[in-house]
Design a protein around this motif. Sequence first.
Motif, short mmCIF file in Angstrom:
data_model
loop_
_atom_site.label_atom_id
_atom_site.label_comp_id
_atom_site.label_asym_id
_atom_site.label_seq_id
_atom_site.Cartn_x
_atom_site.Cartn_y
_atom_site.Cartn_z
N LEU A 103 0.85 -1.18 0.00
CA LEU A 103 0.00 0.00 0.00
C LEU A 103 0.89 1.24 0.00
O LEU A 103 1.59 1.49 0.97
N PRO A 104 0.88 1.98 -1.09
CA PRO A 104 1.71 3.19 -1.13
C PRO A 104 1.25 4.19 -0.09
O PRO A 104 0.06 4.37 0.14
N ILE A 105 2.20 4.83 0.56
CA ILE A 105 1.91 5.80 1.61
C ILE A 105 1.07 6.94 1.06
O ILE A 105 0.29 7.56 1.78
N SER A 106 1.19 7.22 -0.24
CA SER A 106 0.44 8.31 -0.85
C SER A 106 -1.06 8.02 -0.89
O SER A 106 -1.86 8.94 -1.01
N GLN A 107 -1.46 6.75 -0.77
CA GLN A 107 -2.87 6.40 -0.80
C GLN A 107 -3.51 6.41 0.59
O GLN A 107 -4.71 6.21 0.71
N LEU A 108 -2.72 6.63 1.60
CA LEU A 108 -3.26 6.69 2.96
C LEU A 108 -3.80 8.08 3.24
O LEU A 108 -3.38 9.06 2.64
N PRO A 109 -4.74 8.20 4.19
CA PRO A 109 -5.31 9.52 4.50
C PRO A 109 -4.28 10.43 5.16
O PRO A 109 -3.27 9.98 5.70
N THR A 110 -4.54 11.71 5.10
CA THR A 110 -3.64 12.69 5.72
C THR A 110 -4.40 13.48 6.77
O THR A 110 -5.62 13.61 6.67
N PRO A 111 -3.75 14.01 7.74
CA PRO A 111 -2.34 13.95 8.09
C PRO A 111 -2.00 12.61 8.71
O PRO A 111 -2.70 12.11 9.59
N MET A 112 -0.92 11.99 8.25
CA MET A 112 -0.50 10.67 8.69
C MET A 112 0.76 10.80 9.55
O MET A 112 1.81 11.21 9.06
N LEU A 113 0.62 10.47 10.82
CA LEU A 113 1.76 10.43 11.73
C LEU A 113 2.28 9.01 11.74
O LEU A 113 1.58 8.09 12.15
N GLN A 114 3.49 8.81 11.24
CA GLN A 114 4.08 7.48 11.18
C GLN A 114 5.14 7.34 12.25
O GLN A 114 6.00 8.21 12.40
N ILE A 115 5.07 6.24 12.99
CA ILE A 115 6.03 5.97 14.06
C ILE A 115 6.65 4.61 13.80
O ILE A 115 5.94 3.61 13.70
N ASP A 116 7.98 4.58 13.68
CA ASP A 116 8.69 3.33 13.45
C ASP A 116 8.91 2.60 14.76
O ASP A 116 8.68 3.14 15.84
N LEU A 118 -2.66 7.67 12.81
CA LEU A 118 -1.43 7.16 13.42
C LEU A 118 -1.10 5.83 12.79
O LEU A 118 -1.87 4.87 12.87
N LEU A 119 0.06 5.75 12.15
CA LEU A 119 0.49 4.55 11.45
C LEU A 119 1.66 3.93 12.20
O LEU A 119 2.69 4.58 12.38
N MET A 120 1.45 2.71 12.66
CA MET A 120 2.50 1.98 13.40
C MET A 120 2.58 0.57 12.86
O MET A 120 1.62 0.05 12.30
N ASP A 121 3.70 -0.06 13.09
CA ASP A 121 3.86 -1.46 12.74
C ASP A 121 3.00 -2.30 13.68
O ASP A 121 2.92 -2.01 14.88
N ARG A 122 2.36 -3.31 13.16
CA ARG A 122 1.47 -4.12 13.99
C ARG A 122 2.22 -4.92 15.04
O ARG A 122 1.63 -5.41 16.00
N VAL A 177 -0.31 16.24 24.17
CA VAL A 177 -0.51 16.74 22.80
C VAL A 177 -1.76 16.13 22.18
O VAL A 177 -2.49 16.77 21.43
N PHE A 178 -2.05 14.87 22.53
CA PHE A 178 -3.17 14.14 21.93
C PHE A 178 -4.50 14.36 22.66
O PHE A 178 -5.49 13.74 22.32
N GLN A 179 -4.54 15.23 23.65
CA GLN A 179 -5.74 15.42 24.45
C GLN A 179 -6.93 15.90 23.63
O GLN A 179 -8.03 15.41 23.80
N ASP A 180 -6.73 16.83 22.73
CA ASP A 180 -7.83 17.39 21.95
C ASP A 180 -7.80 16.96 20.49
O ASP A 180 -8.45 17.57 19.65
N ILE A 181 -7.06 15.92 20.18
CA ILE A 181 -6.93 15.45 18.80
C ILE A 181 -7.58 14.07 18.68
O ILE A 181 -7.34 13.19 19.50
N GLU A 182 -8.40 13.91 17.64
CA GLU A 182 -8.96 12.59 17.36
C GLU A 182 -7.86 11.76 16.69
O GLU A 182 -7.28 12.18 15.69
N VAL A 183 -7.59 10.59 17.24
CA VAL A 183 -6.53 9.71 16.72
C VAL A 183 -7.17 8.49 16.09
O VAL A 183 -7.94 7.78 16.73
N VAL A 184 -6.87 8.26 14.81
CA VAL A 184 -7.34 7.08 14.11
C VAL A 184 -6.13 6.19 13.88
O VAL A 184 -5.16 6.60 13.25
N LEU A 185 -6.17 4.98 14.42
CA LEU A 185 -5.03 4.08 14.38
C LEU A 185 -5.06 3.25 13.10
O LEU A 185 -6.06 2.63 12.76
N VAL A 186 -3.93 3.25 12.39
CA VAL A 186 -3.75 2.44 11.19
C VAL A 186 -2.56 1.54 11.46
O VAL A 186 -1.52 2.01 11.92
N THR A 187 -2.68 0.23 11.21
CA THR A 187 -1.57 -0.68 11.47
C THR A 187 -1.04 -1.24 10.16
O THR A 187 -1.76 -1.37 9.18
#
Length: 139
Positions: A57-70, A99-103, A118-128
């Motif tokens: 899945l190319p990163i360009s096809q994922l929704p934005t803003p995408m926070l990626q954590i290795d 939020l994109l993380m390795d499963r 920082v995440f108190q007032d932000i809706e976080v949608v988790l993508v694995t």
Amino acid sequence: MTKQHSLLPPSPKRVRPDMALAIVNVVLLLIMFFLATNALWNQSAPTEIRLSQTRDLPISQLPTPMLQIDLDDKMSLDGDPFPEAELGVRLAELDRVYLLMDRTAPGRQLTSLLADPVFQDIEVVLVTIRQRDTQDAMP
């Protein structure tokens, strides 16, 4: 006083048949019927179910803003890497972040990250995601 005797023979007492045995037999027959039909039905059912899985899945096809954590805690927002100290500045204007993380990432990595104010007032949608292995490769 004398007891009068009837000239007719005494009427036989009516014996009501016991229906419990008949009910038990019917219930047992129904159980055997359902067991037999279920066994026949399961033989024709598929024995292995393969769930669909996205491989590339190319990163360009994922929704934005995408926070990626290795796995080693390196962060990037929409592909732009930044140090963890800038997390609050990068997310300051956002209402929602994906939020994109390795499963295989440990759960404590996610919980400690989301505990950040920082995440108190932000809706976080988790993508694995899952790293592609050579044994997972499609022919």
